[in-house]
Design an enzyme around this catalytic site. Sequence first.
Site, PDB file in Angstrom:
ATOM      1  N   GLY A  87       0.830  -1.205   0.000  1.00 54.97           N
ATOM      2  CA  GLY A  87       0.000   0.000   0.000  1.00 54.97           C
ATOM      3  C   GLY A  87       0.859   1.247   0.000  1.00 54.97           C
ATOM      4  O   GLY A  87       2.086   1.178   0.113  1.00 54.97           O
ATOM      5  N   SER A  88       0.219   2.394  -0.132  1.00 51.69           N
ATOM      6  CA  SER A  88       0.931   3.677  -0.172  1.00 51.69           C
ATOM      7  C   SER A  88       0.068   4.753   0.473  1.00 51.69           C
ATOM      8  O   SER A  88      -1.090   4.518   0.812  1.00 51.69           O
ATOM      9  CB  SER A  88       1.256   4.057  -1.626  1.00 51.69           C
ATOM     10  OG  SER A  88       0.066   4.202  -2.376  1.00 51.69           O
ATOM     11  N   GLY A  89       0.668   5.938   0.645  1.00 46.40           N
ATOM     12  CA  GLY A  89      -0.083   7.061   1.197  1.00 46.40           C
ATOM     13  C   GLY A  89      -0.454   6.910   2.649  1.00 46.40           C
ATOM     14  O   GLY A  89      -1.390   7.548   3.128  1.00 46.40           O
ATOM     15  N   SER A  90       0.275   6.051   3.394  1.00 49.72           N
ATOM     16  CA  SER A  90       0.017   5.798   4.825  1.00 49.72           C
ATOM     17  C   SER A  90      -1.350   5.169   5.086  1.00 49.72           C
ATOM     18  O   SER A  90      -1.858   5.235   6.202  1.00 49.72           O
ATOM     19  CB  SER A  90       0.149   7.091   5.654  1.00 49.72           C
ATOM     20  OG  SER A  90       1.474   7.563   5.613  1.00 49.72           O
TER      21      SER A  90
ATOM     22  N   GLY B  85      -3.894   2.684   6.202  1.00 51.96           N
ATOM     23  CA  GLY B  85      -3.884   1.554   7.119  1.00 51.96           C
ATOM     24  C   GLY B  85      -2.708   1.532   8.065  1.00 51.96           C
ATOM     25  O   GLY B  85      -2.525   0.548   8.795  1.00 51.96           O
TER      26      GLY B  85
ATOM     27  N   ARG C  92       9.579   4.858  -7.146  1.00 55.77           N
ATOM     28  CA  ARG C  92       8.877   5.753  -8.085  1.00 55.77           C
ATOM     29  C   ARG C  92       9.213   7.183  -7.712  1.00 55.77           C
ATOM     30  O   ARG C  92       9.841   7.447  -6.676  1.00 55.77           O
ATOM     31  CB  ARG C  92       7.361   5.553  -7.954  1.00 55.77           C
ATOM     32  CG  ARG C  92       6.919   5.614  -6.497  1.00 55.77           C
ATOM     33  CD  ARG C  92       5.474   5.901  -6.287  1.00 55.77           C
ATOM     34  NE  ARG C  92       5.081   5.743  -4.897  1.00 55.77           N
ATOM     35  CZ  ARG C  92       5.247   6.643  -3.947  1.00 55.77           C
ATOM     36  NH1 ARG C  92       5.822   7.793  -4.240  1.00 55.77           N
ATOM     37  NH2 ARG C  92       4.846   6.423  -2.712  1.00 55.77           N
TER      38      ARG C  92
END
Length: 409
Positions: A156-159, A161, A281
Site C-alpha cells: 500500500g501507499s499514502g500511509s 492503514g 517511483r
Amino acid sequence: MATKALIMLEGNMTGTGLLYVQAAQALGLHPIILSADPTQYKYLAAEEIESICVDTRDFDELTRECSRLHETYEIVGITCAREAFYATVGKLCRYFNLPGPDAASIERCCDKFAQRELLAAAGVPVPAYRVAANATDVEAYAAEIGLPVILKPAAGSGSKGVRLCRNVDELSEHTTFLLGGKHIWQSPPRMLVEEFVEGPYYCVDIMGNEVIGIAAAEFGRPPHFIFSEFTFPAQLSEDEQERITNVALSCLRPLGLGWGPTNVEFRWTKLGPVVIEVNPRLSGTPDPQLIHLAYGVDLITEHIKLVIGEEWNLHRRLSHTAAARFLVAERDGTVAWVSGATQAAAASGISEVRLYVEPHTPIVRKGDDRDWIGHVIAASPSLARTKEMLQRAADLITWSITPHPPTGE
C-alpha cells in the site's frame, strides 16, 4: 510523420498527473491517459487531454489498446504517476521494447515485507519487523518486538492503514480495523508489525544513482502518520547528509532499483539513519514542485526524458529553500465553504496554492493522505523567510466543515 505520443496509466488527483501532462506537452509530445475512469481527473477535460477508458488492471487489454494507438501515433514512452500501476508500466515497456523500470523489482519493493527482507539481508539499517496474517500473530509479534509498534498492511501507499499502536487495546483495535472489512486489500491480508523508531523524519529523492535532494518532513498528531509539512533542503550537518546519502544509495542494489526515480524515507535515530520505506517511483505532490523551486531541477521533465530515451539533465541551477504545508480536515462532515485561497496565492513568495475540495464535498477522515484538503508552497533564498511566508499564507486560508448529523436523525 506520426505524432509522438506519451502513454500514461491513470492520472493523479493532487497535481502530479497534471504536471506530467504539461511536461510532456512542453517536450512536444501528445499525452494520452489510459484510465478505468478518466472522469475522476478533472484536469483532463479542463486541459482537453486525450483519455481512453480501459481496464488498467488488465494487461492484455492494455497491450491491445496501446497496439491500436500505435496505428495512429508513434508511441515513444509509457509511464505513470501512481505506484499501484508502475510495475504494469514496466511490463508494457518491455512488451513494446521501450525504456522503463524493471517490473519484478518494482513488485518486490512494493511488498513491504519482501523489501524489509532484502534490505536487512544487505545490512541496510531497518526497524525490527515481523509479518502477520491474523490477530494472534499480531499480538505475539508485538510482544516480541515490544510496544509501541507500527501496524500496517504489507502493501500500500499514502500511509493507508498505517497506525502507531501504543498499547494492547490500540493494537487490537487496529487489527480489527484491518481484518474486519473496513480496509480494502488488493491481495490476501498480510500485516507488518514493526518497531517504532523515533527521531526526525527525512525523505531522499534519487534519480538513477544520484541523490537530488533531502527533505525534512513533519507529521500531524499520532497515532496516524499524515504528512503536514515538507522542507527542501533539510538542515543537516555534512556528516548527517553524507550518512543519509550513503544509506539511501545502498538500498538500490538489493532492491534491483537504479533506473529512474526512487524515494527513500528515514528516521534519524541515536544510531543514525534507519530506513522506514523505499518507494520505487517519483514522489507525489509536493516533492517535484519543491525540488524545482529549491534546486532548479524539474524531476518530472527529466523523468519523461528518460522514459522516451533522451538524455536527462540533473544539474542544480538554484540553491533556495522551498517548503509545503498541507491543509488537513479537522473533522468529518461536509465542506460548507473555503476562503482566502486567492489572497494566499497572491502573497509574497507563494508559488502555489491548491485546494483538493470545494463546497459540498463530503469529508470522511481516513487517517492518511486522503485527509488532505489542499496545500501551500513557498520558496525563497532563506529558510527563515520561506517559513515565515508559508505560515502567513496558510493562516489566510480558512474553511468550515459542517458535522454530519448523529446516526438516526
